[in-house]
Design a protein around this motif. Sequence first.
Motif, PDB file in Angstrom:
ATOM      1  N   ASN A 174       4.660   5.275  -4.260  1.00  0.00           N
ATOM      2  CA  ASN A 174       4.574   3.951  -3.646  1.00  0.00           C
ATOM      3  C   ASN A 174       5.193   3.919  -2.261  1.00  0.00           C
ATOM      4  OD1 ASN A 174       3.295   3.075  -5.915  1.00  0.00           O
ATOM      5  ND2 ASN A 174       4.954   1.782  -6.662  1.00  0.00           N
ATOM      6  N   GLU A 175       6.281   4.675  -2.057  1.00  0.00           N
ATOM      7  CA  GLU A 175       6.887   4.712  -0.729  1.00  0.00           C
ATOM      8  C   GLU A 175       5.898   5.291   0.285  1.00  0.00           C
ATOM      9  OE1 GLU A 175      10.031   4.000   2.046  1.00  0.00           O
ATOM     10  OE2 GLU A 175       9.723   3.342  -0.031  1.00  0.00           O
ATOM     11  N   MET A 176       5.176   6.321  -0.107  1.00  0.00           N
ATOM     12  CA  MET A 176       4.190   6.896   0.808  1.00  0.00           C
ATOM     13  C   MET A 176       3.053   5.921   1.069  1.00  0.00           C
ATOM     14  SD  MET A 176       3.920  10.990  -0.024  1.00  0.00           S
ATOM     15  CE  MET A 176       3.532  10.846  -1.765  1.00  0.00           C
ATOM     16  N   ARG A 177       2.549   5.270   0.026  1.00  0.00           N
ATOM     17  CA  ARG A 177       1.437   4.334   0.220  1.00  0.00           C
ATOM     18  C   ARG A 177       1.840   3.162   1.103  1.00  0.00           C
ATOM     19  NH1 ARG A 177      -1.986   3.849  -5.461  1.00  0.00           N
ATOM     20  NH2 ARG A 177      -2.005   6.084  -5.982  1.00  0.00           N
ATOM     21  N   ARG A 178       3.021   2.603   0.871  1.00  0.00           N
ATOM     22  CA  ARG A 178       3.478   1.479   1.690  1.00  0.00           C
ATOM     23  C   ARG A 178       3.650   1.902   3.146  1.00  0.00           C
ATOM     24  NH1 ARG A 178       6.759   0.068  -3.136  1.00  0.00           N
ATOM     25  NH2 ARG A 178       8.319   1.531  -2.368  1.00  0.00           N
ATOM     26  N   THR A 179       4.212   3.086   3.339  1.00  0.00           N
ATOM     27  CA  THR A 179       4.445   3.570   4.702  1.00  0.00           C
ATOM     28  C   THR A 179       3.131   3.787   5.447  1.00  0.00           C
ATOM     29  OG1 THR A 179       6.511   4.633   4.016  1.00  0.00           O
ATOM     30  CG2 THR A 179       5.494   5.412   6.068  1.00  0.00           C
ATOM     31  N   LEU A 180       2.154   4.383   4.776  1.00  0.00           N
ATOM     32  CA  LEU A 180       0.854   4.604   5.410  1.00  0.00           C
ATOM     33  C   LEU A 180       0.178   3.286   5.769  1.00  0.00           C
ATOM     34  CD1 LEU A 180      -0.398   7.538   3.182  1.00  0.00           C
ATOM     35  CD2 LEU A 180       0.226   7.681   5.601  1.00  0.00           C
ATOM     36  N   ALA A 181       0.305   2.291   4.883  1.00  0.00           N
ATOM     37  CA  ALA A 181      -0.274   0.979   5.174  1.00  0.00           C
ATOM     38  C   ALA A 181       0.419   0.334   6.376  1.00  0.00           C
ATOM     39  CB  ALA A 181      -0.154   0.073   3.953  1.00  0.00           C
ATOM     40  N   ARG A 182       1.730   0.484   6.441  1.00  0.00           N
ATOM     41  CA  ARG A 182       2.472  -0.097   7.556  1.00  0.00           C
ATOM     42  C   ARG A 182       2.122   0.603   8.868  1.00  0.00           C
ATOM     43  NH1 ARG A 182       9.068  -0.244   8.261  1.00  0.00           N
ATOM     44  NH2 ARG A 182       9.084  -1.266  10.306  1.00  0.00           N
ATOM     45  N   ARG A 183       2.010   1.930   8.824  1.00  0.00           N
ATOM     46  CA  ARG A 183       1.655   2.668  10.034  1.00  0.00           C
ATOM     47  C   ARG A 183       0.257   2.297  10.498  1.00  0.00           C
ATOM     48  NH1 ARG A 183       1.199   7.735  10.754  1.00  0.00           N
ATOM     49  NH2 ARG A 183       2.336   7.777  12.751  1.00  0.00           N
TER      50      ARG A 183
END
Length: 438
Positions: free
Chosen positions: A417-426
């Motif tokens: 989830n940390e990776m998915r959230r970060t990619l969405a934010r980027r």
Amino acid sequence: MAEIRAVRAIPTVSGFFFDDQRAIKAGAERDGFDYRGEPVTPGFDAVREAGEALTVELELADGTVATGDCAAVQYSGAGGRDPLFRAAEYRPVVEDVIGPELVGRDADAFAENAAVIERLSPAPGRPGSSGVPGGDSESSGTLHTAVRYGVSQALCDAAAKARGTTRTDVLADALGTEPATEPVPVFGQSGDDRRTNAEKMLVKGVPVLPHGLFNSVEKVGADGEGLREYLAWLADRTAELGAASYEPRFHVDVYGVLGDVFGPPYDRNEVVDYFDSLRAAAAPYPLQIEGPMDEGHRGEQIRAMAELRDGLADAGVAVDIVADEWCNTFEDVRAFVDAGAADLVQVKTPDLGGIQRSAEAVRYCEGTDTRAYLGGTCNETDVSARACAHVALATDAAQVLAKPGMGFDEGYMIVENEMRRTLARRDANGQRAAAADD
């Protein structure tokens, strides 16, 4: 300037336990979840002890607080690693030694601040000043790896908050990398509940699985038959539970036990044939074996791993081997890669010290025939696991460990989830920047 105003350290708990690996491999008897017997590794009061962590908080001038967690591996003090980490002992090191070095610094300057911590040595008599007993680690005379690990996480978080960006971007900027655009494949770890947890991974479609925790001859089998039977079961269950498009990679950690079962030389027919039987049991899924032996010293470990890898290659046996034991520091990773001693090296994040060192170790594998597995330990925390997800994205590692804990679900959720959230934010930040340019 977003100035660092205060540094605090709070003893906290980690996601698993500290275990005396030497005592376990020497035959410490299981007693339910605990172990009976006397500890062997210096620093341990029992074979299994509750894991500890030390949360580092950096308070910025505007009241913003950045965090990181000092954590050490489950098998501390073994395989050339730093000694057992006691949070209460290292709290004054963070507050009284590191704190004065950081207060007043610009939180934005992650690379510079992290470099200061890597160079810092504790005062004589301070915890961490004795280095690594019996190892050939580069950390002797410096701060305990767990301390550098946690403080660097907090520094990265502080820089991201000061810049209004992600920790992935902070790390990528420091390293000059182009971050991954998709989540890095997550490697699930099952703990001793290796069948139920593996089935959970299959249902969820985890890319790399199951770790397996084969840390004794009893589990592997006197002739290695236990591991082979498990892989055959796993292949069958993958076909039964996985989606039609699911193509996982099998990865099992044997903690050096195959070396106890077979012994050197590792390129002889008996050993190569056994690995070929593991490949056949796992088919059609690719297989990688972590820590096949533990030769007690980095140089001997590299020689044995290279011998096995060459033997498998000469025989056309498609099983990858993964370096873990005696591959702890950046210098260790470089030595294994340069010697061609592994198909993958585990970058064991708490053992590298600062998270930027883990990122550098992943990058060192670029352009070689060795892939980088960003690992760590079940004995970390949610905070350190999230920090490592950013290292994985910033370096586009081959795989990243689901952590902390041995229950699988929680660690997988945290890292994925940390990776998915970060990619969405980027992605959102990129769209806003493009709109502003228009």
